[in-house]
Design a protein around this motif. Structure first.
Motif, PDB file in Angstrom:
ATOM      1  N   TYR A   1      -3.359   6.056   7.221  1.00  0.00           N
ATOM      2  CA  TYR A   1      -2.207   6.633   6.493  1.00  0.00           C
ATOM      3  C   TYR A   1      -2.660   6.692   4.786  1.00  0.00           C
ATOM      4  O   TYR A   1      -2.646   7.889   4.086  1.00  0.00           O
ATOM      5  CB  TYR A   1      -0.596   6.074   6.655  1.00  0.00           C
ATOM      6  N   VAL A   2      -3.023   5.464   4.352  1.00  0.00           N
ATOM      7  CA  VAL A   2      -3.320   5.346   2.779  1.00  0.00           C
ATOM      8  C   VAL A   2      -4.751   6.378   2.690  1.00  0.00           C
ATOM      9  O   VAL A   2      -4.728   6.671   1.491  1.00  0.00           O
ATOM     10  CB  VAL A   2      -3.698   3.952   2.708  1.00  0.00           C
TER      11      VAL A   2
ATOM     12  N   ASN B   1       0.689  -1.047   0.079  1.00  0.00           N
ATOM     13  CA  ASN B   1       0.001  -0.173   0.155  1.00  0.00           C
ATOM     14  C   ASN B   1       0.877   1.273   0.029  1.00  0.00           C
ATOM     15  O   ASN B   1       0.425   2.433   0.327  1.00  0.00           O
ATOM     16  CB  ASN B   1      -0.994  -0.070   1.211  1.00  0.00           C
ATOM     17  N   ASP B   2       2.067   1.282  -0.388  1.00  0.00           N
ATOM     18  CA  ASP B   2       3.082   2.125  -0.546  1.00  0.00           C
ATOM     19  C   ASP B   2       3.124   3.134   0.647  1.00  0.00           C
ATOM     20  O   ASP B   2       3.123   4.482   0.765  1.00  0.00           O
ATOM     21  CB  ASP B   2       2.567   2.969  -1.748  1.00  0.00           C
ATOM     22  N   VAL B   3       3.401   2.317   2.011  1.00  0.00           N
ATOM     23  CA  VAL B   3       3.546   3.096   3.210  1.00  0.00           C
ATOM     24  C   VAL B   3       5.068   2.817   3.548  1.00  0.00           C
ATOM     25  O   VAL B   3       5.348   1.798   3.509  1.00  0.00           O
ATOM     26  CB  VAL B   3       2.601   2.460   4.156  1.00  0.00           C
TER      27      VAL B   3
ATOM     28  N   LEU C   1      -2.481   1.540   9.113  1.00  0.00           N
ATOM     29  CA  LEU C   1      -2.200   1.504   7.776  1.00  0.00           C
ATOM     30  C   LEU C   1      -3.038   2.453   6.704  1.00  0.00           C
ATOM     31  O   LEU C   1      -2.928   3.149   6.164  1.00  0.00           O
ATOM     32  CB  LEU C   1      -1.578   0.383   6.871  1.00  0.00           C
TER      33      LEU C   1
END
Length: 432
Positions: free
Chosen positions: A282-283, A224-226, A279
């Motif tokens: 954030y996403v 998830n590109d975190v 997460l």
């Protein structure tokens, strides 16, 4: 006004979702009924434990009211006793620089407000928490952390006051707009600094040890590109048994953190469920959405203050020793108005936060794919949060979905997304 600053500082640190667990035993395969599966979890809380949970949380409803009354009376006392005027006079004697006087005023005002409200703070945050076995610290450690937090406020609050009075002097008719911008700047600074400089004042942060659980968190974050270069574990068990995690900071200070209670009190599937939720914040951009909401609410509050405060000064200014909107001695007037405003706005603010939390719950289920882990974690919240409120009660008083709402979401997700789902008997949550 000090309480408003502390609220902003709390938002800066962005502590995450507290949660909890147990072991599950599979039952014989039957047709899966989401409501029956939900009740199997919800009904594990009963008897004295249910009564204690309800008593603690429902008592908090009254604390909202009494907290607002205490905050209002503290500022009113500072005004009526002319302490505010004396603090202003002291600041003017110390320096002739107009821009610095509000910041100096903020120091004795903050100290006076802190000390007057201290008995209430000790009762609500120490004795009441001890009464319900929700605090592990002794009084010395607790008061030490309270003093640390207050010390931080003595740095930020005068700076905020200096900036707000600067915009009042420059734009007396539209200062509330620019004042909202000042709050935005300090929120950004706090978000940047809190993970590195503020949070470590209260807990020790260490990199999470390598292993399957860390790999699972890194994998979910990567999907998830975190950013997951840093995953920290902090020692919150020294304060209490509640579990929590968060994705905090921005830019170079972004980090994933989870407390030691989460690792020690829960099973891996529950940790995955919690981290999926965090997460999700954030996403889904909840940090920025929350900041926007806070600023919107603050802007409306400052607009109200800008309209009402001058009228109060016209009527009571001579009695209080307050000379006008430019006078730092007006700060308690701002404080009591904002106290009333935020009390009235509590249901709206809770609802806005709860929507974010619900969105993160669904995201976490989709990412972690651990519906039973999520349900067990939701049940652990029942230590300090009423498990099954009425709909209006949940809308007004809950800033997170209730445990029952979360368990039902998890079981409905399981019914819709798991092939041949099997109901489990959660039993009693055993890890302590």
């Amino acid at each position: 006004m000090l309480r408003i600053c502390l609220l902003i500082l709390s938002a800066m640190i962005l502590i995450g979702l507290p949660l909890e667990t147990g072991f599950a035993q599979e039952a014989a395969p039957t047709a899966f009924d989401a409501e029956q599966a939900s009740r199997a979890y919800i009904d594990t809380l009963k008897g004295a434990e249910l009564e204690k949970s309800n008593s603690y949380f429902e008592g908090g409803y009254w604390l909202i009211l009494w907290g607002a009354i205490v905050g209002f009376l503290v500022d009113l006392l500072i005004l009526q006793s002319r302490l505010s005027a004396r603090f202003r006079d002291w600041a003017e004697r110390v320096t002739k620089r107009k821009w610095l006087q509000p910041g100096l005023y903020a120091l004795p005002y903050s100290i006076a407000g802190f000390l007057i409200a201290l008995p209430w703070t000790i009762y609500t945050d120490f004795f009441r928490e001890k009464q319900y076995d929700l605090l592990d610290q002794g009084f010395g450690a607790w008061i030490g952390e309270l003093a640390t937090g207050f010390g931080i406020s003595l740095i930020f609050f005068p700076l905020i006051v200096i900036a707000i009075f600067a915009v009042i002097r420059r734009a007396p008719k539209t200062w509330w707009i620019w004042g909202t911008g000042v709050v935005a700047v300090f929120l950004m600074i706090g978000m940047l600094l809190a993970p590195v400089f503020i949070a470590p004042l209260f807990n020790e942060y260490n990199e999470m040890e390598a292993g399957p659980l860390r790999d699972k968190i890194v994998a979910m974050a990567g999907e998830n590109d975190v950013p997951s270069n840093h995953i920290y574990v902090f020692d919150q068990s020294k304060q209490h048994k509640r579990i929590s995690a968060n994705v905090s900071g921005f830019g170079p200070t972004i980090r994933i953190s989870l407390n030691d209670n989460l690792l020690e009190r829960t099973d891996p599937e529950e940790v995955a469920a919690v981290m999926g939720h965090e997460l999700g914040h954030y996403v889904l951009g909840h940090t920025w959405r929350s900041i926007f909401i806070i600023l919107l609410i603050m802007g409306v509050g400052l607009f109200m203050v800008a309209r009402i405060a001058p009228r109060l000064i016209d009527r009571y200014g001579d009695k209080w020793g307050v000379h006008g909107i430019f006078d730092p001695a007006v700060i308690p007037v701002f404080g009591l108005l904002l106290t009333l405003y935020f009390f009235a706005a509590t249901p709206a603010l809770n609802t806005l936060i709860r929507v974010n939390e619900s969105d993160a719950d669904l995201f976490g289920l989709n990412v972690a794919k651990e519906p039973d882990g999520f349900a067990k974690v939701a049940m652990r919240l029942s230590e300090y949060r009423k498990i099954e409120p009425g709909p209006i009660e949940e809308m007004v008083f809950f800033d997170h979905p209730s445990g029952a709402t979360r368990v039902r979401m998890a079981m409905q997700w399981k019914a819709a997304n798991v092939e041949n789902p099997v109901a489990v008997n959660p039993g009693k949550l055993e890890k302590e």
